[in-house]
Write an enzyme that holds these catalytic residues in place. Structure first.
Site, mmCIF file in Angstrom:
data_model
loop_
_atom_site.group_PDB
_atom_site.id
_atom_site.type_symbol
_atom_site.label_atom_id
_atom_site.label_comp_id
_atom_site.label_asym_id
_atom_site.label_seq_id
_atom_site.Cartn_x
_atom_site.Cartn_y
_atom_site.Cartn_z
ATOM 1 N N ASP A 1 0.841 -1.197 0.000
ATOM 2 C CA ASP A 1 0.000 0.000 0.000
ATOM 3 C C ASP A 1 0.873 1.243 0.000
ATOM 4 O OD1 ASP A 1 -2.110 -1.752 0.335
ATOM 5 O OD2 ASP A 1 -2.159 -1.499 2.521
HETATM 6 N N1 URA Z 1 -1.070 -6.041 3.786
HETATM 7 C C1 URA Z 1 -1.596 -4.809 3.803
HETATM 8 O O1 URA Z 1 -2.630 -4.575 4.379
HETATM 9 N N2 URA Z 1 -0.929 -3.833 3.176
HETATM 10 C C2 URA Z 1 0.235 -4.022 2.537
HETATM 11 O O2 URA Z 1 0.788 -3.085 1.985
HETATM 12 C C3 URA Z 1 0.779 -5.309 2.535
HETATM 13 C C4 URA Z 1 0.106 -6.307 3.169
#
Ligand code: URA
Length: 237
Positions: free
Chosen positions: A104
């Site tokens: 993310d």
């Molecule tokens: N899980 C998440 O919620 N976000 C990420 O960036 C990676 C794994």
């Protein structure tokens, strides 16, 4: 493995004849060592060949890692935000690396970049179960029932069922081990147990960790390190 002069002439930088004279003048290095003969064998995917200190663009295949800072989106282009591509040093841009999997925008940490579609597929395919370890800070409480629920395979709020995973307390947060990569998976797993992630960082993929790579840093993996992505010898959690 191929001859040095073949690889260099293939890159268009020098003819084979020029290559011979450059080698005599000690102007060519291979992996930091002065090249001693034009017929020495090099790996055009991995050897770092330089002429007068400039990298020769011979590599066709590459696997690298980034230590992603918050604020970059994991994609090759984006109309609004800066992408992880901006963190690739100029000299490697021609290789057309792409990110493997997705972190993310706010998530930090280990991101594999490659131009090898087959390797990317192997890393992502749920059937291969390559583990990813995250460090999270969160609001709420982590209780033993949560550990059991992670182990059994959580059901997310939208009904999706996760593969068995691990969670344990660590420093001022927790470590989570998963073997798949659903959208916002860690945040949603934690949310399904009443915990809200406030900070998230991927610290390992397979057996590969960020080691000493600083935030925002980029590093090409050695063949040995590539193997770590798929090895499972050491239990971490
Ligand atoms: N899980 C998440 O919620 N976000 C990420 O960036 C990676 C794994």
């Amino acid at each position: 493995m191929e001859r040095l002069d073949k690889v260099i002439s293939g890159s268009g930088r020098l003819s084979r004849k020029e290559c011979r004279s450059y080698v005599k003048q000690k102007r060519i290095t291979v992996d930091g060592e002065i090249a001693t003969s034009v017929d020495m064998k090099v790996d055009k995917d991995r050897s770092e060949i330089k002429i007068d200190g400039d990298l020769v663009l011979t590599r066709r295949r590459m696997v690298a890692i980034l230590n992603k800072p918050s604020g970059y989106v994991t994609s090759t282009e984006d109309p609004r935000d800066k992408t992880v591509m901006a963190l690739i040093p100029e000299e490697y841009r021609y290789l057309e690396l792409f990110p493997v999997g997705r972190l993310d925008k706010e998530t930090e940490g280990l991101l594999v970049m490659t131009n090898d579609g087959e390797l990317a597929h192997r890393l992502i395919a749920p059937k291969n179960g390559v583990r990813k370890v995250y460090f999270a800070r969160f609001e709420g409480n982590l209780v033993p029932e949560d550990v059991d629920a992670f182990r059994e395979g959580l059901t997310l709020k939208d009904g999706q069922v996760c593969l068995p995973a691990e969670i344990c307390s660590y420093n001022d947060g927790c470590l989570i081990l998963i073997r798949e990569g659903k959208y916002h998976q860690v945040r949603r797993m934690m949310a399904s147990r009443g915990m809200k992630v406030t900070y998230l960082e991927r610290v390992m993929e397979g057996d590969l960790s960020l080691a000493n790579l600083e935030r925002g840093g980029f590093r090409v993996l050695t063949a040995e390190e590539e193997k770590l992505l798929f090895s499972e010898e050491k239990p971490y959690v």
